[in-house]
Write a protein that holds these residues in place. Structure first.
Motif, PDB file in Angstrom:
ATOM      1  N   GLY A  33       0.808  -1.220   0.000  1.00 36.22           N
ATOM      2  CA  GLY A  33       0.000   0.000   0.000  1.00 36.22           C
ATOM      3  C   GLY A  33       0.840   1.269   0.000  1.00 36.22           C
ATOM      4  N   ARG A  34       0.154   2.397  -0.011  1.00 35.70           N
ATOM      5  CA  ARG A  34       0.829   3.701  -0.011  1.00 35.70           C
ATOM      6  C   ARG A  34       0.413   4.496   1.227  1.00 35.70           C
ATOM      7  NH1 ARG A  34       2.245   1.033  -3.509  1.00 35.70           N
ATOM      8  NH2 ARG A  34       2.868   1.482  -5.646  1.00 35.70           N
ATOM      9  N   ILE A  35       1.295   5.411   1.632  1.00 34.61           N
ATOM     10  CA  ILE A  35       0.950   6.321   2.735  1.00 34.61           C
ATOM     11  C   ILE A  35       1.261   7.751   2.280  1.00 34.61           C
ATOM     12  CG2 ILE A  35       1.456   4.568   4.489  1.00 34.61           C
ATOM     13  CD1 ILE A  35       4.050   6.079   5.088  1.00 34.61           C
ATOM     14  N   PRO A  36       0.590   8.750   2.880  1.00 31.35           N
ATOM     15  CA  PRO A  36       0.858  10.142   2.487  1.00 31.35           C
ATOM     16  C   PRO A  36       2.260  10.569   2.935  1.00 31.35           C
ATOM     17  CG  PRO A  36      -1.201   9.934   3.748  1.00 31.35           C
ATOM     18  CD  PRO A  36      -0.478   8.646   3.896  1.00 31.35           C
ATOM     19  N   THR A  37       2.889  11.441   2.176  1.00 30.85           N
ATOM     20  CA  THR A  37       4.160  12.054   2.597  1.00 30.85           C
ATOM     21  C   THR A  37       3.822  13.385   3.289  1.00 30.85           C
ATOM     22  OG1 THR A  37       4.273  13.273   0.533  1.00 30.85           O
ATOM     23  CG2 THR A  37       5.391  11.137   0.588  1.00 30.85           C
ATOM     24  N   ASP A  38       4.860  14.041   3.837  1.00 35.63           N
ATOM     25  CA  ASP A  38       4.647  15.378   4.423  1.00 35.63           C
ATOM     26  C   ASP A  38       3.999  16.301   3.390  1.00 35.63           C
ATOM     27  OD1 ASP A  38       5.840  14.398   6.653  1.00 35.63           O
ATOM     28  OD2 ASP A  38       7.674  15.603   6.521  1.00 35.63           O
ATOM     29  N   LYS A  39       4.484  16.190   2.139  1.00 32.33           N
ATOM     30  CA  LYS A  39       3.952  17.043   1.061  1.00 32.33           C
ATOM     31  C   LYS A  39       2.473  16.726   0.807  1.00 32.33           C
ATOM     32  CE  LYS A  39       4.818  18.075  -3.844  1.00 32.33           C
ATOM     33  NZ  LYS A  39       5.615  17.681  -5.026  1.00 32.33           N
TER      34      LYS A  39
END
Length: 341
Positions: free
Chosen positions: A65-71
């Protein structure tokens, strides 16, 4: 935003929502199943690939899966045009809890407890900075014929009590004179100016009052000077340890940084404006120890006077809309209570 961009942003928003609530990296299939995005899973996969390429989401090495970055979080926060306000019941609970406070210390302790409970993060409140406070009243009470109690009250509700041993007996009318002189010299002055005024008083006193005045003024100066150890109230530190997974290898650094009040005061100093929430996400925190956290802060006070800052420190994986709403609401009420509205 064009329609493809808008759709991508919807996908990003869905990823943020799922990751914040489930702590699990998010796959395209889960997004399609859980969110009514109105497009095929192939499109969602393409959107995720584009978001990843632009640095808004990333793949933790152990997972599909994916997770959000700070950006990604920053884009999400910047697009929150309207933060859902707290419900009437939540607001009532806040007011009732804060209105039970007996003095300034109690108001600040309660607001920290409240913020920590509402957001399940670490809450921080800065004491009203003395530089913006003014003297409201000085009370002088004779405890014995040779011992006085001096009570200094500021417009921010701060109450400071000190006893002075006079080494000599003082008459009632001298106590009254002392009270008049102190109030005449200090009332309405900002604390830094009051320090100067106080130090001039012994020279101006009649000879028979000079010794007493010197003793009283020495003690008063201590009350007027900023005491750094009182600058912050912190609460809910245990909330951080519940989310150890959010701070891979950096939890201890974060806890140490919170203990060094300087770091937190720097974070709160960003809050220059009552009513305006500032959000610093991850890498945007200049202090290295705080790079795995997000800080949501705000100034509290009245329209005219900023008294101090307050806010919440937590993992970058936080419920931003809920946290912003809670911080804003608590700051509003604390400002009203302390400015006597």
């Amino acid at each position: 935003m064009g329609s493809a961009e808008e759709r991508r942003f919807k996908v990003l928003r869905a990823i943020v929502a799922d990751y914040v609530s489930n702590q699990e990296p998010v796959g395209s299939k889960a997004l399609v199943d859980r969110h009514n995005l109105g497009v095929s899973s192939a499109t969602v996969r393409n959107d995720m690939a584009a978001l990843e390429e632009d640095g808004y989401i990333t793949q933790p090495h152990t997972s599909a899966g994916r997770i959000p970055t700070d950006k990604g979080y920053r884009m999400f926060v910047d697009s929150l045009s309207e933060v859902k306000p707290l419900s009437a019941a939540e607001r009532r609970a806040i007011v009732q809890f804060l209105e039970g406070a007996v003095d300034l210390d109690d108001v600040l302790r309660r607001s920290v407890r409240l913020l920590a409970q509402l957001t399940r993060q670490v809450a921080v409140v800065q004491y009203p900075t003395l530089t913006s406070s003014t003297v409201r009243h000085v009370e002088v009470v004779a405890l014995t014929s040779a011992r006085l109690l001096i009570v200094l009250i500021t417009n921010t509700g701060r109450v400071d009590q000190r006893t002075v041993d006079l080494g000599d007996v003082i008459a009632d009318e001298a106590v009254a004179r002392l009270r008049d002189v102190l109030n005449g010299a200090l009332c309405g002055h900002r604390l830094p100016d009051a320090v100067e005024k106080v130090s001039e008083l012994p020279e101006q006193a009649p000879p028979e009052m000079r010794d007493i005045m010197t003793r009283v003024c020495t003690v008063l100066v201590e009350s007027l000077v900023e005491r750094p150890e009182e600058r912050l109230v912190l609460g809910g530190t245990a909330n951080l340890t519940r989310n150890v997974a959010d701070f891979p290898g950096s939890l201890r650094q974060v806890l140490e940084a919170l203990e060094e009040q300087v770091v937190v005061l720097k974070l709160l100093a960003a809050a220059r404006d009552p009513g305006t929430v500032t959000v610093r996400i991850g890498e945007e925190n200049e202090d290295e120890q705080m790079r795995s956290t997000s800080v949501v802060s705000i100034g509290y006070g009245s329209d005219e006077v900023l008294l101090g800052g307050m806010g919440v420190v937590g993992p970058t994986r936080m419920d931003y809309p809920g946290t912003i709403a809670a911080v804003r609401a608590v700051a509003t009420y604390v400002g009203q209570i302390l400015s006597g509205k």
